[in-house]
Design a protein around this motif. Structure first.
Motif, mmCIF file in Angstrom:
data_model
loop_
_atom_site.group_PDB
_atom_site.id
_atom_site.type_symbol
_atom_site.label_atom_id
_atom_site.label_comp_id
_atom_site.label_asym_id
_atom_site.label_seq_id
_atom_site.Cartn_x
_atom_site.Cartn_y
_atom_site.Cartn_z
ATOM 1 N N PRO A 30 0.813 -1.230 0.000
ATOM 2 C CA PRO A 30 0.000 0.000 0.000
ATOM 3 C C PRO A 30 0.843 1.276 0.000
ATOM 4 N N TYR A 31 2.146 1.135 0.254
ATOM 5 C CA TYR A 31 3.031 2.298 0.367
ATOM 6 C C TYR A 31 3.934 2.471 -0.848
ATOM 7 N N GLY A 32 3.822 1.539 -1.794
ATOM 8 C CA GLY A 32 4.643 1.594 -2.986
ATOM 9 C C GLY A 32 5.221 0.236 -3.335
ATOM 10 N N ASP A 33 5.750 0.106 -4.552
ATOM 11 C CA ASP A 33 6.376 -1.136 -4.993
ATOM 12 C C ASP A 33 7.837 -1.182 -4.546
ATOM 13 N N VAL A 34 8.293 -2.380 -4.223
ATOM 14 C CA VAL A 34 9.660 -2.559 -3.734
ATOM 15 C C VAL A 34 10.361 -3.627 -4.562
ATOM 16 N N GLY A 35 11.521 -3.285 -5.094
ATOM 17 C CA GLY A 35 12.336 -4.245 -5.811
ATOM 18 C C GLY A 35 13.401 -4.818 -4.898
ATOM 19 N N LEU A 36 13.599 -6.119 -4.942
ATOM 20 C CA LEU A 36 14.613 -6.771 -4.109
ATOM 21 C C LEU A 36 15.097 -8.031 -4.800
ATOM 22 N N LYS A 37 16.088 -8.663 -4.203
ATOM 23 C CA LYS A 37 16.636 -9.907 -4.740
ATOM 24 C C LYS A 37 16.410 -11.019 -3.726
ATOM 25 N N ILE A 38 16.191 -12.214 -4.224
ATOM 26 C CA ILE A 38 16.041 -13.384 -3.362
ATOM 27 C C ILE A 38 17.007 -14.454 -3.849
ATOM 28 N N GLY A 39 17.756 -15.024 -2.920
ATOM 29 C CA GLY A 39 18.691 -16.097 -3.250
ATOM 30 C C GLY A 39 18.655 -17.167 -2.185
ATOM 31 N N ASP A 40 19.375 -18.252 -2.413
ATOM 32 C CA ASP A 40 19.404 -19.364 -1.464
ATOM 33 C C ASP A 40 20.796 -19.518 -0.864
ATOM 34 N N TYR A 41 20.829 -19.810 0.423
ATOM 35 C CA TYR A 41 22.097 -20.027 1.124
ATOM 36 C C TYR A 41 21.920 -21.158 2.118
ATOM 37 N N GLN A 42 22.650 -22.241 1.912
ATOM 38 C CA GLN A 42 22.582 -23.416 2.779
ATOM 39 C C GLN A 42 21.140 -23.872 2.994
ATOM 40 N N GLY A 43 20.380 -23.880 1.905
ATOM 41 C CA GLY A 43 19.006 -24.362 1.977
ATOM 42 C C GLY A 43 18.006 -23.357 2.514
ATOM 43 N N LYS A 44 18.447 -22.122 2.759
ATOM 44 C CA LYS A 44 17.560 -21.093 3.287
ATOM 45 C C LYS A 44 17.387 -19.977 2.264
ATOM 46 N N SER A 45 16.143 -19.545 2.076
ATOM 47 C CA SER A 45 15.881 -18.418 1.174
ATOM 48 C C SER A 45 16.158 -17.118 1.913
ATOM 49 N N VAL A 46 16.884 -16.237 1.251
ATOM 50 C CA VAL A 46 17.279 -14.956 1.859
ATOM 51 C C VAL A 46 16.906 -13.824 0.908
ATOM 52 N N ALA A 47 16.222 -12.815 1.445
ATOM 53 C CA ALA A 47 15.882 -11.625 0.659
ATOM 54 C C ALA A 47 16.909 -10.538 0.927
ATOM 55 N N PHE A 48 17.349 -9.852 -0.132
ATOM 56 C CA PHE A 48 18.279 -8.739 -0.006
ATOM 57 C C PHE A 48 17.594 -7.478 -0.508
#
Length: 263
Positions: A30-48
């Motif tokens: 509701p406050y705007g669109d956000v661009g980010l990256k998502i990757g995997d590390y040791q079986g865990k998903s991480v958002a940057f």
């Protein structure tokens, strides 16, 4: 796979060689669109999430903090590691040291500080006795200790409006008030995370002594140079902490509004 862990900071925090399956994602809030990256590390998903946008184009007082935090909540994030370059008011916290803040002082002026503005959202007075998650601070301390890094588990982060640096008179005042670090981004980010019932921890990298303490005038280039020198340590610290935590961990931070909602 659910994304339970996020890192907020600049692109220098992560190394594509460490992660697999990196992809770009856009989240609408509701406050705007956000661009980010998502990757995997040791079986865990991480958002940057790059706080200042591509090419460091957004100054600290204009960052859309509400959209950023709302986007991470939308993804299902439970634990946020937020990095920051800071000046030091405390001679014991020298350039190159890491500090995991446990308290803040807020000297910002023009930012949107809350999701609760009356109306449908209601009026909520969120408890911030422990604004930075104690459990995640302990995990960072363990990780920093294993790598032999200079770190301080606890410190008072003073958030100023920016984008200018502070005057020596302001630094003297902030030091008298008990501040250890001065930066421009932790508030309202940490407060918004608490309102969304997410664990939030601050990883401050000291890049310089603040004005009036430093023997030389401050430059943004000085900050960038120290960040570059310590970027590898910052990456190692963040990724080790991620390796140590359970993505589905529970915490008191994640029930911050529970009592309020019952009243």
């Amino acid at each position: 796979m659910s994304v339970r862990i996020a890192i907020i900071g600049g692109t220098g925090v992560y190394d594509p060689n460490i992660l697999t399956g990196i992809r770009d994602e856009k989240v609408s809030t509701p406050y705007g669109d956000v661009g980010l990256k998502i990757g995997d590390y040791q079986g865990k998903s991480v958002a940057f999430l790059n706080r200042h946008g591509a090419g460091h184009s957004v100054p600290p007082h204009l960052v859309n903090y509400r959209a950023n935090i709302a986007a991470l909540k939308e993804l299902g994030v439970k634990s946020i590691f937020a990095t920051a370059a800071v000046g030091s008011l405390n001679e014991k916290m020298a350039p190159g040291h890491f500090v995991f803040a446990d308290q803040f002082l807020d000297f910002t002026k023009v930012r949107k500080h809350t999701f609760f503005e009356g109306g449908e959202q209601g009026v909520v007075h969120t408890d911030v006795t422990d604004p930075y998650c104690p459990e995640l601070r302990q995990v960072l301390a363990q990780a920093a200790g294993e790598f032999g890094l200079h770190y301080h588990n606890g410190g008072i982060y003073v958030t100023t409006e920016g984008p200018r640096f502070e005057t020596p008179a302001e630094i003297k005042m902030l030091k008298l008030l008990g501040g250890d670090l001065v930066g421009m981004t932790s508030v309202p980010e940490v407060v918004l995370a608490r309102e969304k019932e997410m664990c939030y921890v601050n990883i401050s990298m000291v890049t310089n002594f603040a004005a009036g303490i430093s023997p030389t005038k401050l430059t943004h280039q000085e900050v960038l140079e120290v960040m570059a020198e310590n970027a590898e340590n910052l990456r190692k610290l963040a990724m080790k902490a991620i390796a140590l935590i359970d993505p589905e961990r529970g915490c008191l931070c994640q029930g911050a509004l529970e009592k309020l909602n019952k009243e």
